[in-house]
Each structure stands twice: as C-alpha cells, then as structure tokens.
Design a protein around this motif. Sequence first.
Motif, PDB file in Angstrom:
ATOM      1  N   PRO A  85     -76.097  24.313  26.650  1.00  0.00           N
ATOM      2  CA  PRO A  85     -76.207  25.482  25.788  1.00  0.00           C
ATOM      3  C   PRO A  85     -77.600  25.583  25.170  1.00  0.00           C
ATOM      4  O   PRO A  85     -78.360  24.613  25.148  1.00  0.00           O
TER       5      PRO A  85
ATOM      6  N   MET B 240     -69.139  18.329  19.235  1.00  0.00           N
ATOM      7  CA  MET B 240     -70.304  17.861  18.497  1.00  0.00           C
ATOM      8  C   MET B 240     -71.120  19.100  18.160  1.00  0.00           C
ATOM      9  O   MET B 240     -71.194  20.039  18.966  1.00  0.00           O
ATOM     10  N   LEU B 241     -71.693  19.101  16.984  1.00  0.00           N
ATOM     11  CA  LEU B 241     -72.536  20.224  16.560  1.00  0.00           C
ATOM     12  C   LEU B 241     -73.893  19.676  16.143  1.00  0.00           C
ATOM     13  O   LEU B 241     -73.930  18.865  15.221  1.00  0.00           O
ATOM     14  N   PRO B 242     -74.995  20.049  16.815  1.00  0.00           N
ATOM     15  CA  PRO B 242     -75.067  21.049  17.876  1.00  0.00           C
ATOM     16  C   PRO B 242     -74.718  20.480  19.252  1.00  0.00           C
ATOM     17  O   PRO B 242     -74.790  19.283  19.458  1.00  0.00           O
ATOM     18  N   GLY B 243     -74.343  21.441  20.118  1.00  0.00           N
ATOM     19  CA  GLY B 243     -74.032  21.070  21.502  1.00  0.00           C
ATOM     20  C   GLY B 243     -72.593  21.302  21.860  1.00  0.00           C
ATOM     21  O   GLY B 243     -72.099  20.812  22.873  1.00  0.00           O
ATOM     22  N   SER B 244     -71.896  22.117  21.044  1.00  0.00           N
ATOM     23  CA  SER B 244     -70.466  22.288  21.250  1.00  0.00           C
ATOM     24  C   SER B 244     -70.136  23.046  22.533  1.00  0.00           C
ATOM     25  O   SER B 244     -69.052  22.897  23.082  1.00  0.00           O
ATOM     26  N   MET B 245     -71.095  23.844  23.041  1.00  0.00           N
ATOM     27  CA  MET B 245     -70.790  24.648  24.228  1.00  0.00           C
ATOM     28  C   MET B 245     -71.191  23.932  25.524  1.00  0.00           C
ATOM     29  O   MET B 245     -71.213  24.532  26.584  1.00  0.00           O
ATOM     30  N   LEU B 246     -71.493  22.641  25.422  1.00  0.00           N
ATOM     31  CA  LEU B 246     -71.894  21.889  26.626  1.00  0.00           C
ATOM     32  C   LEU B 246     -70.719  21.719  27.584  1.00  0.00           C
ATOM     33  O   LEU B 246     -69.587  21.509  27.155  1.00  0.00           O
TER      34      LEU B 246
ATOM     35  N   CYS C  98     -78.818  25.461  22.311  1.00  0.00           N
ATOM     36  CA  CYS C  98     -79.262  24.551  21.247  1.00  0.00           C
ATOM     37  C   CYS C  98     -80.008  23.336  21.776  1.00  0.00           C
ATOM     38  O   CYS C  98     -80.814  22.748  21.062  1.00  0.00           O
TER      39      CYS C  98
ATOM     40  N   CYS D  37     -76.097  21.957  12.187  1.00  0.00           N
ATOM     41  CA  CYS D  37     -75.755  23.142  12.960  1.00  0.00           C
ATOM     42  C   CYS D  37     -75.030  24.118  12.054  1.00  0.00           C
ATOM     43  O   CYS D  37     -74.191  23.720  11.282  1.00  0.00           O
TER      44      CYS D  37
HETATM   45  O1  MOO Z   1     -73.059  23.917  19.310  1.00  0.00           O
HETATM   46 MO1  MOO Z   1     -74.178  25.063  20.373  1.00  0.00          MO
HETATM   47  O2  MOO Z   1     -75.198  23.978  20.177  1.00  0.00           O
HETATM   48  O3  MOO Z   1     -75.282  25.195  19.047  1.00  0.00           O
HETATM   49  O4  MOO Z   1     -73.694  24.420  21.930  1.00  0.00           O
END
Ligand code: MOO
Length: 347
Positions: free
Chosen positions: A307, A287-293, A309, A347
């Motif tokens: 992350p 999911m964007l944003p939050g892809s690095m969760l 964001c 994002c």
């Molecule tokens: O996709 Mo990051 O949000 O911007 O973890």
Amino acid sequence: MMDRAAMMKEIRVEDAIGMVLAHDLTQIIPGKFKGRLFQKGHVIQQQDIPALLSIGKEHIYILDVQQGYLHEDDAAIRLAKAAAGKLVEWTEPHEGKSNIVSRIHGLAKIDKRFVDQVNRLGEIALATIPNNTVVHPSDKLAGTRVIPLLVEEEKVIQVEQLAQSRNADIENGQAWGHAGNGPIEVKPFKSLRVGLITTGNEVYHGRIEDKFGPKVEEKLSAFGSRVVEQRLVPDHVEEIVKQIRHFAEQGVDMILLTGGMSVDPDDRTPGAIKRAGAEIVSYGTPMLPGSMLLMAYLKDTPILGLPGCVMHDPHTSFDVLLPRICAGERITADEIADMGYGGLYSC
Ligand code: MOO
Ligand SMILES: Nc1nc2c(c(=O)[nH]1)N[C@H]1C(S)=C(S)[C@@H](COP(=O)(O)OP(=O)(O)OC[C@H]3O[C@@H](n4cnc5c(N)ncnc54)[C@H](O)[C@@H]3O)O[C@H]1N2
C-alpha cells in the motif's frame, strides 16, 4: 552439603586488606557512570577503602565455593552457552552477566517459549530482545545472569537440559518458537532478486513521478536484496496479471506490486494478484501503517501488494515482513494475525 550462607564469609573492608574480591563491584553515579569499579580477583589495598565505603560496601564476601555450587560469573557463561545457537557468540562475564551477541547482520531468532521456561525456574534471569529483530554485528540478543552470588549448579544444569531437549524435540518434528539449532541465534539474509510492478495511471501516464520504486529499492538494499527490473502498469487487471506472469517466468525470488491496494474502484492490485493464481495468505495486515498490505505466494515465490504508506512511512508491515522473507522464512496467516498486538505505530 554446606549451605550457601556458610560458603560466604562476611568481612569488614578495614579487615580485608590483602584479601581477594570474590565478584565485580559496581559503581553507579546517576547520569554519569555505571560500571565496574573493582574487578573480581582484585587484591584489596589500604587505599581502596574510601572508594569501597563510597559505594556502600562496608563488608565484602570471602567465598569458599563448595562442590555443587557455581559463582555467578561461571553460571552466567554456562547459561549463555546453553542458550546460544548459530552465528552468535557470548561475552566474558562482567558484574555477573554474560551477553549473547550477533556475529553478523541478520534476523534475531529468540525462542520465547524457551526464554519463558528458563525465567520460571527462579534465580535465573534471561533477558532478550524481541524475536525477529534485525541485528548487526556485536548487537546484543540476550543477557544472562543468576540472581544470587552463588547458585546451585543444578539450576544451570536444568537450563542446559532444557536447551538439549528443545533441540531434540525439533529434530523429532515438534514445534518450538523457531526450528533453529539453538534457542537464541541469528539467521543470515539471502540476496533476493526482486521484480517490481508499479501500478497507477497517474505514474504510468507520467502525471507524477514514481516515488515508490526508489523507496522499495532502498528498503531492499538494507538486507542485500535488489530490484532486477521495474515495470510500470496502468490500473488494469489484465495488464498487471501480464507483468506478474512475466516476473514468474523470469524466476525472480520475490514479486512486489505497489499502489492500488485500497478501496477505490481504481484499486486493481489485490484482484490482479488473485487472478494471477497466487495463494493469498492474507489481504489486510493488522498493523498501522501497512494495514492494506497483501501477502501471497505464487508457488513458492513471495508476492506482496504494497500500500501507499510503504512509500511514505519508515516502519510499516512491509518493514516487519521483509527481513523475515529475506531470511528465507515463509509467512503464515497466523503470524500476520499476531502482528496486531504491538502493531500500532504512527498512522
Ligand atoms: O495502513 Mo495503510 O498503511 O496506511 O496500508
Ligand atoms: N476510505 C478509505 N481510505 C483509505 C483506506 C481505506 O481502507 N479506506 N486505506 C488507506 C490506506 S491504509 C492507504 S496505505 C492508502 C493508500 O492506499 P493505496 O495503496 O491504494 O494507494 P493509492 O490509492 O494507489 O495511492 C495513494 C497515493 O499515493 C500516490 N502514489 C501511489 N503510487 C505512487 C508512486 N509509484 N509514486 C508516487 N506516488 C504514488 C498516489 O498518487 C496517491 O496520491 O489509502 C488510505 N485510504
């Protein structure tokens, strides 16, 4: 059995004075009004005729509903009752439609499999909000209606039986959309006590002020949960692990770590969560944003790496998962993978 058309006698409005309206009549004035102009049961008066003609009604039906058929209003309310589970109620039918509404602030559980099966029966419309939406008291979860004015009762019975067999399946351990006792219901939020670990040398050494803590606190409080303690740590794996252990010993309901979730050498948080012995459900969320969760469990305690964001964006993967965790749900890897479809925001 009499067929449907034979039960519906068509009368010119001019000849219908003194007769009883068999269903609500709707007026639509684009941009200004859409609603009931005449209510079912209204006795037609001479002075109603211009208004009836103005909404395109030159004829009305006089109904003679026979055994085995239901009026649209009676069908709508039976459909709503069949689909409704815990902590919802249904509204009186209006223009042939009944709504299922929430009684509380909670997480809407909408069984897509049930909804799809109902809508494949034909002549029945069950329209819902998406599963796992956060709802407030009186928010709508679903609207039910039958398409014809008179419907075979058998259709409605099929829906009632489908709801019953769904519940029986669940009691026997078979999977449906969700395991609640009704296809459309609401789960309350639990009040979680959260341990917050804020990583980042720049924050730890006071180079910048912590902006993540207040944001996490705000997001938690929307569901009645709170941070019981926040600990600042440098970007050092052993230091982070030590604080994870501290919160595990405290017996908090959830552990959140902020920052250091990305690809730089100073991003130590995912490694520390693993080192602390957590079972990783997923590092990376489509999911964007939050892809690095990162979503993990330390025994049964949810532990998430958030992350940057999450501090910046109002709707991230964390904002999708948090209400579910607060409703007591355990997140699986498949559910995380499913977040990609429809998961692109700003994002
Ligand atoms: O996709 Mo990051 O949000 O911007 O973890
Ligand atoms: N080349 C790549 N760049 C980025 C990637 C990637 O995969 N490859 N991922 C992006 C994503 S997605 C995110 S989100 C961001 C941030 O990721 P991090 O969680 O690792 O965040 P940090 O690097 O720790 O910090 C980013 C930024 O935010 C400030 N920060 C962090 N914590 C706090 C706090 N508590 N209070 C105030 N400010 C804070 C930090 O100083 C940085 O300025 O990475 C993308 N880039």
